[in-house]
Write an enzyme that holds these catalytic residues in place. Sequence first.
Site, mmCIF file in Angstrom:
data_model
loop_
_atom_site.group_PDB
_atom_site.id
_atom_site.type_symbol
_atom_site.label_atom_id
_atom_site.label_comp_id
_atom_site.label_asym_id
_atom_site.label_seq_id
_atom_site.Cartn_x
_atom_site.Cartn_y
_atom_site.Cartn_z
ATOM 1 N N GLN A 100 -6.957 24.165 40.081
ATOM 2 C CA GLN A 100 -6.307 25.739 39.858
ATOM 3 C C GLN A 100 -6.122 26.316 38.874
ATOM 4 O O GLN A 100 -5.228 25.743 37.996
ATOM 5 C CB GLN A 100 -6.300 26.557 41.302
ATOM 6 C CG GLN A 100 -6.544 25.251 42.587
ATOM 7 C CD GLN A 100 -7.830 26.307 42.884
ATOM 8 O OE1 GLN A 100 -8.114 27.580 42.520
ATOM 9 N NE2 GLN A 100 -9.145 25.667 43.578
ATOM 10 N N CYS A 101 -6.162 27.345 39.211
ATOM 11 C CA CYS A 101 -5.706 28.286 37.957
ATOM 12 C C CYS A 101 -4.611 28.278 37.239
ATOM 13 O O CYS A 101 -3.616 28.199 38.363
ATOM 14 C CB CYS A 101 -5.936 30.497 37.714
ATOM 15 S SG CYS A 101 -5.695 31.153 36.254
ATOM 16 N N PRO A 102 -3.751 27.580 36.618
ATOM 17 C CA PRO A 102 -4.224 27.756 35.316
ATOM 18 C C PRO A 102 -4.704 26.740 34.365
ATOM 19 O O PRO A 102 -4.928 26.448 33.198
ATOM 20 C CB PRO A 102 -3.006 28.552 33.541
ATOM 21 C CG PRO A 102 -1.934 27.330 34.807
ATOM 22 C CD PRO A 102 -2.089 27.314 36.800
#
Length: 75
Positions: A12-14
């Site tokens: 998942q981001c980042p």
Amino acid sequence: MADRTLDASGLQCPMPLLKTKLELNAMVAGEELEVVATDSGSARDIPAFIELSRHSLVSSSEGGGKYRFVIKCGG
């Protein structure tokens, strides 16, 4: 075909962007990195980073819930 492949699927981001940066830092100018990610934020984050960096985006595509980028390492 890219010199290296980074599979950031499931991250998942980042994290996809951070791992992309780390991989590019370990490469020499002219090499190509293929990044595969499943996080939709990557479709925005990775091209935005490339715009501000010395690297260039060779290609990008989306399909089957995956985002693929080929990045040429700059000098």
